[in-house]
Design a protein around this motif. Sequence first.
Motif, PDB file in Angstrom:
ATOM      1  N   LEU A 129       0.302   9.001 -11.571  1.00 17.68           N
ATOM      2  CA  LEU A 129       0.562   7.451 -10.739  1.00 17.68           C
ATOM      3  C   LEU A 129       1.339   7.482  -9.733  1.00 17.68           C
ATOM      4  O   LEU A 129       2.885   7.285 -10.274  1.00 17.68           O
ATOM      5  N   GLN A 130       1.168   7.755  -8.656  1.00 19.84           N
ATOM      6  CA  GLN A 130       2.001   7.810  -7.268  1.00 19.84           C
ATOM      7  C   GLN A 130       1.453   6.362  -6.087  1.00 19.84           C
ATOM      8  O   GLN A 130       0.615   6.751  -5.644  1.00 19.84           O
ATOM      9  N   ALA A 131       2.791   6.500  -5.760  1.00 17.72           N
ATOM     10  CA  ALA A 131       2.503   5.102  -4.935  1.00 17.72           C
ATOM     11  C   ALA A 131       3.850   5.159  -4.139  1.00 17.72           C
ATOM     12  O   ALA A 131       5.130   5.517  -4.278  1.00 17.72           O
ATOM     13  N   ARG A 151       6.670  -3.748 -10.575  1.00 16.98           N
ATOM     14  CA  ARG A 151       5.747  -3.237 -12.725  1.00 16.98           C
ATOM     15  C   ARG A 151       4.729  -2.909 -12.348  1.00 16.98           C
ATOM     16  O   ARG A 151       3.638  -3.720 -11.257  1.00 16.98           O
ATOM     17  N   ALA A 152       3.677  -2.296 -13.613  1.00 24.45           N
ATOM     18  CA  ALA A 152       2.898  -1.563 -12.965  1.00 24.45           C
ATOM     19  C   ALA A 152       1.706  -2.381 -15.067  1.00 24.45           C
ATOM     20  O   ALA A 152       3.019  -2.226 -15.989  1.00 24.45           O
ATOM     21  N   SER A 153       1.011  -3.138 -14.859  1.00 24.13           N
ATOM     22  CA  SER A 153      -0.012  -3.710 -15.353  1.00 24.13           C
ATOM     23  C   SER A 153      -1.556  -2.622 -15.625  1.00 24.13           C
ATOM     24  O   SER A 153      -1.288  -2.479 -14.368  1.00 24.13           O
ATOM     25  N   THR A 154      -2.203  -3.407 -16.955  1.00 21.31           N
ATOM     26  CA  THR A 154      -3.623  -2.601 -17.034  1.00 21.31           C
ATOM     27  C   THR A 154      -4.139  -4.195 -16.882  1.00 21.31           C
ATOM     28  O   THR A 154      -3.996  -5.136 -16.998  1.00 21.31           O
ATOM     29  N   SER A 155      -5.847  -3.125 -17.044  1.00 21.26           N
ATOM     30  CA  SER A 155      -6.984  -4.836 -17.053  1.00 21.26           C
ATOM     31  C   SER A 155      -7.796  -3.491 -17.179  1.00 21.26           C
ATOM     32  O   SER A 155      -7.745  -2.959 -16.738  1.00 21.26           O
ATOM     33  N   ILE A 219      -7.421  -0.446 -14.739  1.00 22.97           N
ATOM     34  CA  ILE A 219      -6.980  -0.925 -13.491  1.00 22.97           C
ATOM     35  C   ILE A 219      -5.532  -1.226 -13.688  1.00 22.97           C
ATOM     36  O   ILE A 219      -5.777  -2.063 -14.382  1.00 22.97           O
ATOM     37  N   VAL A 220      -5.070  -0.187 -13.126  1.00 22.01           N
ATOM     38  CA  VAL A 220      -3.508  -0.938 -13.230  1.00 22.01           C
ATOM     39  C   VAL A 220      -3.526  -0.865 -11.637  1.00 22.01           C
ATOM     40  O   VAL A 220      -3.923  -0.486 -10.728  1.00 22.01           O
ATOM     41  N   SER A 221      -2.422  -2.183 -11.910  1.00 22.34           N
ATOM     42  CA  SER A 221      -1.881  -3.015 -10.506  1.00 22.34           C
ATOM     43  C   SER A 221      -0.765  -2.633 -11.097  1.00 22.34           C
ATOM     44  O   SER A 221       0.244  -2.974 -11.722  1.00 22.34           O
ATOM     45  N   ILE A 222       0.264  -2.782  -9.324  1.00 29.29           N
ATOM     46  CA  ILE A 222       1.587  -2.495  -9.011  1.00 29.29           C
ATOM     47  C   ILE A 222       2.127  -3.907  -8.031  1.00 29.29           C
ATOM     48  O   ILE A 222       1.921  -3.550  -6.915  1.00 29.29           O
ATOM     49  N   ASP A 223       3.140  -4.671  -9.152  1.00 31.15           N
ATOM     50  CA  ASP A 223       3.281  -5.830  -8.452  1.00 31.15           C
ATOM     51  C   ASP A 223       4.937  -5.234  -7.668  1.00 31.15           C
ATOM     52  O   ASP A 223       5.905  -4.846  -8.518  1.00 31.15           O
ATOM     53  N   ALA A 224       5.369  -5.212  -6.749  1.00 32.45           N
ATOM     54  CA  ALA A 224       6.473  -5.051  -6.024  1.00 32.45           C
ATOM     55  C   ALA A 224       7.422  -6.138  -5.096  1.00 32.45           C
ATOM     56  O   ALA A 224       6.214  -6.397  -3.912  1.00 32.45           O
ATOM     57  N   THR A 233      12.410 -13.382  -0.551  1.00 29.88           N
ATOM     58  CA  THR A 233      11.151 -12.285  -0.933  1.00 29.88           C
ATOM     59  C   THR A 233      10.299 -11.783  -0.727  1.00 29.88           C
ATOM     60  O   THR A 233       9.886 -13.430  -0.355  1.00 29.88           O
ATOM     61  N   VAL A 234      10.014 -10.487  -0.019  1.00 29.81           N
ATOM     62  CA  VAL A 234       8.195 -10.611  -0.126  1.00 29.81           C
ATOM     63  C   VAL A 234       7.697  -9.290  -1.350  1.00 29.81           C
ATOM     64  O   VAL A 234       8.728  -8.768  -1.701  1.00 29.81           O
ATOM     65  N   SER A 235       6.266  -9.915  -1.877  1.00 28.51           N
ATOM     66  CA  SER A 235       5.688  -9.304  -2.800  1.00 28.51           C
ATOM     67  C   SER A 235       4.592  -8.393  -2.215  1.00 28.51           C
ATOM     68  O   SER A 235       4.216  -9.072  -1.262  1.00 28.51           O
ATOM     69  N   SER A 236       4.543  -7.395  -2.984  1.00 31.39           N
ATOM     70  CA  SER A 236       3.013  -6.783  -2.554  1.00 31.39           C
ATOM     71  C   SER A 236       2.519  -6.607  -3.759  1.00 31.39           C
ATOM     72  O   SER A 236       3.295  -5.928  -4.734  1.00 31.39           O
ATOM     73  N   ARG A 237       0.965  -6.040  -3.653  1.00 32.72           N
ATOM     74  CA  ARG A 237       0.407  -5.393  -4.622  1.00 32.72           C
ATOM     75  C   ARG A 237      -0.524  -4.276  -4.778  1.00 32.72           C
ATOM     76  O   ARG A 237      -1.886  -4.298  -3.678  1.00 32.72           O
ATOM     77  N   VAL A 238      -0.948  -3.276  -5.196  1.00 36.89           N
ATOM     78  CA  VAL A 238      -1.757  -2.735  -5.149  1.00 36.89           C
ATOM     79  C   VAL A 238      -2.460  -2.286  -5.843  1.00 36.89           C
ATOM     80  O   VAL A 238      -2.012  -2.296  -6.839  1.00 36.89           O
ATOM     81  N   SER A 239      -3.879  -2.516  -6.458  1.00 35.35           N
ATOM     82  CA  SER A 239      -4.384  -1.027  -7.843  1.00 35.35           C
ATOM     83  C   SER A 239      -5.390  -1.109  -7.348  1.00 35.35           C
ATOM     84  O   SER A 239      -5.946  -0.666  -6.507  1.00 35.35           O
TER      85      SER A 239
END
Length: 336
Positions: A129-131, A151-155, A219-224, A233-239
């Motif tokens: 998986l690449q982002a 961080r990458a997490s799954t659900s 579903i793999v979510s990447i929170d950065a 700090t500013v965060s973003s997420r992609v799933s």
Amino acid sequence: SFLTTDRPLYKAGDTVHFKGTLRLRNLQGELVIPNADTYQAHVVVRDAEGNEILNNNFPISEFGSVSGRVPLDSQANLGYYSLSLELTPDQRVRRNYSSKSFQVAAYRKPEFLVEIETYEDNYTDGTQLQATLSGQYFFGAPMPGAAVEWRASTSAYFFNKVTDGGWYSFSLEDSWCGWWESCEESQSVLTEGEGTLNENGMFDVAFPVNLDQFAVSQIVSIDATVSDQNNQTVSSRVSVPVHKAPVYVGIRADDSIVQPGDEAQVSIITVQPDGSPMPRQSVQLTLYERTWNTIRKEGVDGDFYYENEPEDTELSQTSVTTDRLGKTTTSIVIPS
């Protein structure tokens, strides 16, 4: 009643705009608009310390709505505020209460934007998986050297892309999650890392995905999170979905009850992750007999409890091949 505010978060000195939609149920069970000549909306707002900052009656419009504004003091208490509404007079109204909360916090407008995108819209188990993460100031300049934590997490991902009107099971029974259930979503951390944005304000994230420990696709979510030199700090997420295989196999029992010795008809479907047919796929079917064993166990409190545990016994196997539409039906003999 239904209450809403123009946004969920405010800072001291802002003005909160609220709106409510009001309905009454008459003796025939119909929802009707409250009579504006008879009723008013009584609104109370309390701050995070329980102090009353608004207590007033508001007129109800001909459409059964009410609206108002709550100016916040420049030194307003921080925290969660409550907004409640009741019809007045309330002698003839049951369940006459509605509430909404909003937050007052000390914050400042972010000075930069963080975005993250995956290379693909779908991935398959066992792939990389690449982002790409980007950080730039709102005036357009990149943020070289800014710190990155990710961080990458799954659900669980419950496949539901088949829309031909029939219901199919695409997972083992123990992993079902249907519309009739309240499915709790549990998350597992896959991996995490840190680094800095390059001279173009970019950062690459890549890691392998292995779903062997999971019963269903994920579903793999990447929170950065990106931090600038001022520690803002500013965060973003992609799933993105990660599929256990490039094909989903669904099964449906067409007969709900059969007698021992009779044939039970089942329907099979094979589809791609987007729900389109995956034609001419070989599928192996295994028939099990399930029995439930009741076990009496002693609890930590000294009382005895009963638990039911399933035991499956394999009875037979057969193979079928789906047609050009990815479908087939077959009959399985139920042993006497």
